[in-house]
Design a protein around this motif. Sequence first.
Motif, PDB file in Angstrom:
ATOM      1  N   ASP A 118       0.846  -1.181   0.148  1.00 38.84           N
ATOM      2  CA  ASP A 118       0.202  -0.063   0.132  1.00 38.84           C
ATOM      3  C   ASP A 118       0.754   1.162  -0.028  1.00 38.84           C
ATOM      4  O   ASP A 118       1.955   1.255   0.621  1.00 38.84           O
ATOM      5  CB  ASP A 118      -0.945   0.047   1.228  1.00 38.84           C
ATOM      6  CG  ASP A 118      -1.921  -1.148   1.083  1.00 38.84           C
ATOM      7  OD1 ASP A 118      -2.351  -1.498   0.265  1.00 38.84           O
ATOM      8  OD2 ASP A 118      -2.491  -1.617   2.154  1.00 38.84           O
ATOM      9  N   ARG A 229      -9.172   6.477   0.159  1.00 39.91           N
ATOM     10  CA  ARG A 229      -8.597   4.938  -0.543  1.00 39.91           C
ATOM     11  C   ARG A 229      -8.759   4.724  -1.904  1.00 39.91           C
ATOM     12  O   ARG A 229     -10.071   5.149  -2.302  1.00 39.91           O
ATOM     13  CB  ARG A 229      -9.083   3.820   0.338  1.00 39.91           C
ATOM     14  CG  ARG A 229      -8.611   2.377  -0.069  1.00 39.91           C
ATOM     15  CD  ARG A 229      -8.970   1.355   0.764  1.00 39.91           C
ATOM     16  NE  ARG A 229      -8.991  -0.022   0.212  1.00 39.91           N
ATOM     17  CZ  ARG A 229      -9.986  -0.716  -0.353  1.00 39.91           C
ATOM     18  NH1 ARG A 229     -11.211  -0.416  -0.349  1.00 39.91           N
ATOM     19  NH2 ARG A 229      -9.560  -1.963  -0.827  1.00 39.91           N
ATOM     20  N   SER A 231      -8.601   2.192  -4.499  1.00 41.60           N
ATOM     21  CA  SER A 231      -8.192   0.758  -4.596  1.00 41.60           C
ATOM     22  C   SER A 231      -7.337   0.354  -5.615  1.00 41.60           C
ATOM     23  O   SER A 231      -7.827   0.604  -6.800  1.00 41.60           O
ATOM     24  CB  SER A 231      -9.707  -0.083  -4.349  1.00 41.60           C
ATOM     25  OG  SER A 231      -9.455  -1.381  -4.448  1.00 41.60           O
ATOM     26  N   GLY A 232      -6.303  -0.472  -5.503  1.00 36.41           N
ATOM     27  CA  GLY A 232      -5.792  -1.215  -6.656  1.00 36.41           C
ATOM     28  C   GLY A 232      -4.720  -0.067  -7.374  1.00 36.41           C
ATOM     29  O   GLY A 232      -4.417  -0.418  -8.398  1.00 36.41           O
ATOM     30  N   GLU A 233      -4.561   1.059  -6.709  1.00 36.62           N
ATOM     31  CA  GLU A 233      -3.448   1.969  -7.170  1.00 36.62           C
ATOM     32  C   GLU A 233      -2.408   2.289  -6.447  1.00 36.62           C
ATOM     33  O   GLU A 233      -1.578   3.041  -6.695  1.00 36.62           O
ATOM     34  CB  GLU A 233      -4.283   3.501  -7.232  1.00 36.62           C
ATOM     35  CG  GLU A 233      -5.459   3.568  -7.925  1.00 36.62           C
ATOM     36  CD  GLU A 233      -5.234   3.489  -9.508  1.00 36.62           C
ATOM     37  OE1 GLU A 233      -4.092   3.325  -9.919  1.00 36.62           O
ATOM     38  OE2 GLU A 233      -6.370   3.285 -10.382  1.00 36.62           O
ATOM     39  N   ASP A 245      -3.149  -0.941  -2.425  1.00 32.70           N
ATOM     40  CA  ASP A 245      -4.135   0.224  -2.508  1.00 32.70           C
ATOM     41  C   ASP A 245      -3.235   1.456  -2.237  1.00 32.70           C
ATOM     42  O   ASP A 245      -2.075   1.642  -1.617  1.00 32.70           O
ATOM     43  CB  ASP A 245      -5.129   0.372  -1.483  1.00 32.70           C
ATOM     44  CG  ASP A 245      -5.977  -0.838  -1.581  1.00 32.70           C
ATOM     45  OD1 ASP A 245      -6.170  -1.369  -2.863  1.00 32.70           O
ATOM     46  OD2 ASP A 245      -6.592  -1.634  -0.682  1.00 32.70           O
ATOM     47  N   TYR A 247      -3.424   5.307  -0.363  1.00 32.38           N
ATOM     48  CA  TYR A 247      -4.213   6.177   0.388  1.00 32.38           C
ATOM     49  C   TYR A 247      -3.874   7.465   0.598  1.00 32.38           C
ATOM     50  O   TYR A 247      -2.525   8.018   0.671  1.00 32.38           O
ATOM     51  CB  TYR A 247      -4.096   5.804   2.173  1.00 32.38           C
ATOM     52  CG  TYR A 247      -4.715   4.252   2.270  1.00 32.38           C
ATOM     53  CD1 TYR A 247      -5.862   4.037   2.801  1.00 32.38           C
ATOM     54  CD2 TYR A 247      -3.912   2.961   1.917  1.00 32.38           C
ATOM     55  CE1 TYR A 247      -6.645   3.048   2.871  1.00 32.38           C
ATOM     56  CE2 TYR A 247      -4.587   1.918   2.016  1.00 32.38           C
ATOM     57  CZ  TYR A 247      -5.851   1.781   2.733  1.00 32.38           C
ATOM     58  OH  TYR A 247      -6.558   0.722   3.039  1.00 32.38           O
TER      59      TYR A 247
END
Length: 373
Positions: A118, A229, A231-233, A245, A247
């Motif tokens: 993350d 958030r 997601s998937g980045e 993810d 944040y």
Amino acid sequence: MAAKKDYYEVLGVNKDASEEEIKKSYRKLAMKYHPDRNPDNPKAEEQFKEAKEAYEMLSDDQKRAAYDQYGHAGVEQGAGAGGFGGAGFGDAFGDIFGDIFGGGRAGGQRSNVYRGADLRYNMEISLEDAAKGTETKIRIPVQSTCETCKGSGARPGTQPVTCTTCGGHGQVRMQQGFFSVQQTCPKCHGNGKMVKDPCPTCNGAGRMKQNKTLSVKIPAGVDEGDRIRLSGEGEAGVNGGPTGDLYVVVHLKQHEIFQRDGGNLHCEMPISFSTAALGGEIEVPTLGGSAKMKIPAETQTGGVFRLKGKGIKPLRQSDTGDLMVHVVVETPVKLTEKQKELLREFDTSTQADAGKHSPRNKSWMNKVKDFFE
């Protein structure tokens, strides 16, 4: 020759003990009396051998049935008394060290697919953008899946091969005396596969550093420290693992006029001496423009006035906050001689009845007088 001890007594279990109870008891005894843990205690080695022999007999259904019916005589022919071979020992002892070192039985295989990391991005926004929401673009460096090899790490047209050291398990079993320990394979580093012909773009890593531009929507009402958030980045996973993810952590820039407290806004508003004394109407700033506010007569410095609904609607609340106006009576400066004379006359006229015109001053002076007396 000394008579052998009862196997159930050796393991400290009842005759109707389950297979799991027998194994659990043996694990404790094996760890306690193992020769490597007691190198200078011959008695511990004997106790270890006894526990091992008892477990080999009672963990085998056929041997246990023969022992229950005929005692030691029923199993002496097939018992490897005192030896360290046998499937029963290796199987149970492998379980013991699997629990300790995170491995499993010899046939176990640890997954070599890992989720990507993350990421965190600190974003500074204005109070106005926090109140109404906004959309902005950010640029972040990430470990992305290599487009050339699609994450395999191998040159296009080739594939990673099974590691010859661990056979694709990602772990190898190391024998140290009586101990059998599983460790990460030093050849493939736990992947179970090796890249013989690495990808020229990522040098066999399967991932590469890239700068990615993203559009981030900031919802209305966000506050200091709120996280958004995406997601998937985050960073790409390893060996086909899922992507992490991103944040986005919100930080509010310091505002020239307002200070935020949840949904409420606070500001200081200077007012003239005459407005404070006589009362009047002033114009105060808000995030949506300006608003009129009445100042009652005889207002003192530090007075707080509330403008309902002129604050911010927090992200997870239904009600909009208020604007709290803290008034500060401003002392006039750069007075002309005429203005000074008028003030002297005013001061003289109020001194005749100071207690009436300056109640706080009189009260304070009385406290000072009582203190010194």
